[in-house]
Design an enzyme around this catalytic site. Structure first.
Site, mmCIF file in Angstrom:
data_model
loop_
_atom_site.group_PDB
_atom_site.id
_atom_site.type_symbol
_atom_site.label_atom_id
_atom_site.label_comp_id
_atom_site.label_asym_id
_atom_site.label_seq_id
_atom_site.Cartn_x
_atom_site.Cartn_y
_atom_site.Cartn_z
ATOM 1 N N CYS A 96 -0.453 5.287 -6.663
ATOM 2 C CA CYS A 96 0.341 5.857 -5.569
ATOM 3 C C CYS A 96 1.648 6.501 -5.997
ATOM 4 O O CYS A 96 1.844 7.706 -5.854
ATOM 5 C CB CYS A 96 0.652 4.772 -4.542
ATOM 6 S SG CYS A 96 -0.786 3.915 -3.865
ATOM 7 N N HIS A 152 7.388 5.276 -1.061
ATOM 8 C CA HIS A 152 6.954 4.632 -2.311
ATOM 9 C C HIS A 152 7.579 5.247 -3.557
ATOM 10 O O HIS A 152 6.934 5.360 -4.597
ATOM 11 C CB HIS A 152 5.425 4.642 -2.434
ATOM 12 C CG HIS A 152 4.932 3.519 -3.303
ATOM 13 N ND1 HIS A 152 3.617 3.371 -3.670
ATOM 14 C CD2 HIS A 152 5.583 2.475 -3.888
ATOM 15 C CE1 HIS A 152 3.457 2.301 -4.426
ATOM 16 N NE2 HIS A 152 4.661 1.732 -4.572
#
Length: 467
Positions: A96, A152
């Site tokens: 990610c 993130h």
């Protein structure tokens, strides 16, 4: 080469690079070769808006337009018919946060310290706010910028989208959260509006969709960039009707006495199924459909570039056939992702591209389409696809590069060099062997050595992994 109009991209690129999508777009096999015709007239448009939508851990074949036999994604299939569906598109990494670094910066994740984390998992790591980003570079040219959903790239107090060029932020800082309580991977509440905590106990995909619908429906006075980052279909595998299960997971998180216990609770190892995953992907498709409908109602659809992709390959319940590997590894299943681009004002629909592209290319492309320039102190690693998309210009052969701790990979044309976790080198002809099963390393040792040397040259310019 015959003239290619502003709306026709790549039809005469040669090598079967582009095909037209058949009427259904229900599966890749339905595409047929089609010679595009040049156009001589073109209307002028102002600088486009950018709607960049990411699915989370969505596998390459998880959309029905990419071949999923059991998942129905009519809204994304329609988007593909209205634009270009890329068959050989890749994420910037196999997990990610490194891919998000590559999208936001247009550079290899290994250019920055935060990008070395695979993925970011503590408050000390993040995207340096001094580093130019897609948002900050567009903002300098007058764009409004917003990020809705999963960031993130670091936690407060040091890292946040609002510190890296986005005017507005509504979403979660971490890599995963429980869809109802909004408890995140550090065990605390992780839903924010700007830098302030925000509470909404409804299903997260629904909440993000509402925010995105509101944003695109505004009366904007400047062109805009919206990064819409869903967490769907990332674990924990929960659909909108699973609030009770979500409450059980939240209780485990609150009772956890270590980071490992928090991760175990969130991962929901005892849950999920193909049916549940299908439900989540179809809810993602419905959410995208709502946002695209709001865009249409707003009157901005014609001059908005919509880019849809996944942040990396799928895992566990994802449909990846015929690819090998999954998230975390650099086999095709870990990095090849569904990617669709639409711009009604400038690009014809019903097209398929087989050109190898990857995440940093989109950063370079959007900057060029906006008339923005990269910061010369932070040169991009991506190649702008603007000329390819708008004028049918050939893309020069180049190397697509990936590095993670456990693997290495490089693609040049149809050839892929891959080194596995044991340090063994492999060579695959992806044009003939998409599944990466026929290792040609011993048959083509010179080519293997050439690609490996190219990988080593690029890697030498990156930051080393901390020991």
């Amino acid at each position: 080469m015959p003239e290619i109009s502003r709306r026709t991209f790549g039809g005469l690129l040669g090598g079967g690079a582009v095909t037209a999508v058949a009427a259904s777009a229900a599966a890749p096999a339905e595409a047929a070769e089609h010679p595009f015709q040049a156009r001589t007239s073109a209307s002028r448009t102002g600088r486009p808006n950018f709607l960049v939508i990411l699915g989370d851990d969505l596998g390459w074949a998880d959309l029905s337009s990419y071949g999923a036999p059991h998942i129905r994604t009519p809204h994304l299939d329609r988007l593909a018919r209205q634009g270009v569906r890329f068959t050989d598109a890749y994420s910037g990494s196999a997990t990610c946060s490194p891919t998000r670094f590559s999208l936001y910066t247009g550079r290899y994740p290994g250019r920055t310290a935060g990008g070395l984390a695979e993925p970011i998992a503590n408050r000390t790591q993040g995207l340096d706010p001094r580093h130019p980003t897609l948002a900050s570079l567009l903002k300098k040219t007058g764009y409004a910028t917003a990020l809705i959903g999963k960031w993130h790239c670091g936690w407060l107090p040091d890292y946040s989208p609002t510190r890296s060029g986005w005017d507005e932020f509504f979403g979660n800082h971490g890599g995963v959260l429980e869809y109802f309580s909004k408890l995140g991977q550090l065990g605390d509440h992780d839903l924010y509006e700007g830098d302030a905590e925000y509470e909404d106990l409804r299903y997260y995909t629904t909440v993000l969709t509402e925010r995105a619908v509101e944003y695109v429906g505004r009366r904007h006075t400047a062109p805009w960039l919206l990064n819409l980052n869903f967490t769907t279909p990332h674990w924990p595998w929960l659909a909108e009707g699973d609030a009770e299960t979500g409450a059980e997971i939240a209780a485990r998180i609150r009772a956890a006495k270590s980071q490992a216990e928090i991760s175990t609770a969130l991962n929901h190892y005892d849950g999920g199924s193909v049916a549940k995953y299908t439900e989540m992907v179809e809810s993602l498709d419905a959410a995208v459909g709502e946002v695209l409908e709001a865009l249409r109602r707003s009157g901005q659809e014609e001059n908005t570039v919509v880019l849809f992709a996944s942040d990396n390959g799928g895992e566990r319940w994802s449909y990846l056939w015929p690819l090998s590997g999954e998230k975390f590894v650099l086999q095709e299943g870990g990095i090849r992702v569904p990617t669709i681009v639409r711009w009604p004002a400038r690009i014809d629909g019903r097209q398929v591209s087989h050109e190898p592209v990857f995440t940093p290319d989109w950063t370079a492309t959007l900057l060029e389409l906006a008339g923005a320039r990269p910061d010369p102190a932070y040169p991009l690693d991506g190649t702008s696809l603007a000329g390819y998309l708008l004028r049918g210009e050939r893309l020069a052969e180049r190397d697509l590069f990936w590095r993670v701790r456990a693997n290495r990979a490089l693609r040049r044309g149809d050839w892929k060099y891959y080194q596995d976790a044991d340090g063994d080198d492999h060579l695959y002809d992806l044009g003939a062997d998409l599944r990466e099963q026929a290792d040609l390393a011993t048959d083509r040792p010179e080519l293997l050595a050439e690609l490996k040397a190219s990988w080593e040259r690029i890697a030498a310019g990156l930051l080393p992994y901390p020991s």
